[in-house]
Design an enzyme around this catalytic site. Structure first.
Site, PDB file in Angstrom:
ATOM      1  N   TYR A 202      34.280  23.151  58.280  1.00 54.91           N
ATOM      2  CA  TYR A 202      35.304  24.202  58.371  1.00 54.91           C
ATOM      3  C   TYR A 202      34.733  25.427  59.085  1.00 54.91           C
ATOM      4  O   TYR A 202      34.019  25.290  60.064  1.00 54.91           O
ATOM      5  CB  TYR A 202      35.852  24.596  56.994  1.00 54.91           C
TER       6      TYR A 202
ATOM      7  N   VAL B 154      36.880  19.127  49.499  1.00 59.96           N
ATOM      8  CA  VAL B 154      37.022  20.010  48.339  1.00 59.96           C
ATOM      9  C   VAL B 154      36.852  19.280  47.002  1.00 59.96           C
ATOM     10  O   VAL B 154      36.838  19.916  45.959  1.00 59.96           O
ATOM     11  CB  VAL B 154      38.362  20.795  48.339  1.00 59.96           C
TER      12      VAL B 154
ATOM     13  N   SER C 299      38.553  15.895  52.280  1.00 60.25           N
ATOM     14  CA  SER C 299      38.473  16.048  53.746  1.00 60.25           C
ATOM     15  C   SER C 299      37.456  15.149  54.429  1.00 60.25           C
ATOM     16  O   SER C 299      37.494  15.017  55.655  1.00 60.25           O
ATOM     17  CB  SER C 299      38.120  17.488  54.096  1.00 60.25           C
TER      18      SER C 299
ATOM     19  N   TYR D 248      48.372  11.072  54.242  1.00 63.40           N
ATOM     20  CA  TYR D 248      47.213  11.974  54.268  1.00 63.40           C
ATOM     21  C   TYR D 248      46.733  12.297  52.840  1.00 63.40           C
ATOM     22  O   TYR D 248      45.535  12.256  52.544  1.00 63.40           O
ATOM     23  CB  TYR D 248      47.585  13.241  55.044  1.00 63.40           C
TER      24      TYR D 248
ATOM     25  N   LYS E 117      38.747  12.657  56.714  1.00 62.71           N
ATOM     26  CA  LYS E 117      39.215  12.994  58.069  1.00 62.71           C
ATOM     27  C   LYS E 117      38.338  12.332  59.124  1.00 62.71           C
ATOM     28  O   LYS E 117      38.809  11.934  60.189  1.00 62.71           O
ATOM     29  CB  LYS E 117      39.205  14.521  58.259  1.00 62.71           C
TER      30      LYS E 117
HETATM   31  N1  GLN Z   1      43.490  17.219  50.515  1.00 66.13           N
HETATM   32  C1  GLN Z   1      42.890  18.496  50.784  1.00 66.13           C
HETATM   33  C2  GLN Z   1      43.874  19.422  51.498  1.00 66.13           C
HETATM   34  O1  GLN Z   1      44.510  19.006  52.401  1.00 66.13           O
HETATM   35  C3  GLN Z   1      41.646  18.322  51.584  1.00 66.13           C
HETATM   36  C4  GLN Z   1      41.029  19.638  51.959  1.00 66.13           C
HETATM   37  C5  GLN Z   1      39.545  19.645  51.984  1.00 66.13           C
HETATM   38  O2  GLN Z   1      38.869  18.794  51.437  1.00 66.13           O
HETATM   39  N2  GLN Z   1      39.045  20.656  52.581  1.00 66.13           N
HETATM   40  O3  GLN Z   1      44.005  20.560  51.174  1.00 66.13           O
END
Ligand code: GLN
Length: 365
Positions: A259, A277, A83, A207, A86
């Site tokens: 988050y 994650v 993430s 993505y 992003k």
């Molecule tokens: N690729 C992961 C997902 O979309 C990224 C999520 C994350 O790092 N929180 O679930």
């Protein structure tokens, strides 16, 4: 370690590090040794390939805006950015389309919900912010691909931030592609609302690829340092993100980057940040440094346990909360504002230079 009356924590036992020839390096090594003992948390397993991580991995890196990089532990261990990508993709989408066009597709309100929740505005389907999956899929789909494939552009953008060539972890990409049904469902909803203009499959593939870019804690520190430094990579001098979007990106990282722990994070640590994650956290102290921490054991919200502990300690030990501004140094910043159409330097200019100043001088303040 005791807190003083103001709640400031002393920075490490006997303070020997503070007297050493390399205080930042010594401090990071001591902190690393101390926090390596934390073993709570779990590896992300909803992307099966992520369970191959070593539970013991733990790296910390700090890169200053003058280009010094300090590192401790597994700071060069590659892992997938997940993430944290992003933030980088949002910056690129802003550069590609400008603020208004991106805001039309993705909002900037914290959702207070888990990263994979379906946080869409009911009437429009606009995802609440670009730091949750729904918003990130919409953002990534905005990355231009008319001249060059979007993935190459994302990789090239990452390379500007890190100063090195970047690649994908193909196994993690394949693993998420195989299992990412929830993200694909979100993408279909976005397509239904007309937020996505590409096919949902194309958008989620891109993505998932962006999430599978391999980085190190050192890379994250440098990425953060670029954002701390007005968008310019402090080691290479390359512009990673146009300056006018840096405050916007840091703003959404501040409100949405961790988050549903974003409120607690900004309260406790006080630095814009983004986590993933894979176990990475990238934090930014504007004007000062970028911090990259990596440890794959995650808490229930998907944030690295040792990563949070390290950032909390660094912030607290040195009083780095971004709202902790000493009064003595906070003379009014904005006193009077001129632009170069109204006020010129006394230097003699050619007609061509004057024409440029007439046309563009309003942008110089
Ligand atoms: N690729 C992961 C997902 O979309 C990224 C999520 C994350 O790092 N929180 O679930």
């Amino acid at each position: 370690m005791a807190d003083d009356a103001d709640g400031n924590r002393g920075a490490g036992g006997d303070f020997a590090w503070a007297l050493s020839a390399a205080p930042v390096q010594d401090y990071l090594e001591r902190l690393h040794a101390e926090l390596a003992g934390i073993d709570g948390g779990a590896l992300a397993d909803y992307i099966p390939e992520l369970t191959r991580a070593d539970r013991g991995w733990f790296g910390i890196a700090l890169a200053t805006v003058d280009g010094h990089v300090y590192q401790a532990g597994d700071s060069r261990q590659p892992f997938t950015v997940q993430s944290i990508s992003k933030a980088i993709a949002y910056g690129l989408a802003l550069e590609d389309h400008g603020l208004d066009a991106v805001l039309a597709k993705v909002g900037v309100e914290p959702s207070g919900e888990a990263f994979n929740s379906i946080s869409l505005e009911p009437a429009t389907g606009r995802p609440l912010n670009p730091m949750i999956n729904a918003g990130a899929i919409a953002t990534t789909a905005l990355v231009r691909d008319d001249q060059e494939p979007a993935l190459s552009r994302l990789l090239a953008t990452f390379a500007r931030y890190t100063g090195r060539h970047m690649g994908l972890d193909e196994a993690v990409f394949a693993s998420e592609r195989e299992t990412g049904h929830r993200n694909r469902a979100i993408a279909h909803l976005l397509r239904g609302y007309g937020i996505l203009e590409r096919s949902p499959e194309e958008a989620t593939d891109l993505y998932f690829q962006q999430c599978a870019i391999r980085v190190t804690a050192r890379d994250l520190a440098l990425m953060g340092a670029c954002l701390a430094n007005g968008g310019v990579n402090p080691v290479t001098g390359v512009v990673a993100l146009k300056r006018r979007y840096v405050d916007k990106l840091l703003a959404v990282m501040s409100t949405c980057g961790m988050y549903d722990y974003s409120g607690g994070w900004i309260f406790n640590v006080g630095m814009p940040a983004k986590s993933g994650v894979g176990g990475g956290i990238m934090a930014v102290l504007p004007g000062q440094f970028g911090l990259g921490v990596f440890s794959p054991l995650l808490d229930s919200k998907g944030n690295s346990v040792r990563g949070i502990a390290a950032c909390e300690r660094i912030s607290r030990d040195f009083g780095l909360h971004m709202f902790n501004v000493a009064r003595a140094t906070s003379a009014t910043v904005l006193r009077r504002s001129y632009d170069c159409r109204r006020v010129r330097s006394r230097r003699g200019r050619s007609a061509a230079e004057l024409a440029v100043l007439d046309a563009e001088g309003g942008r110089i303040r």
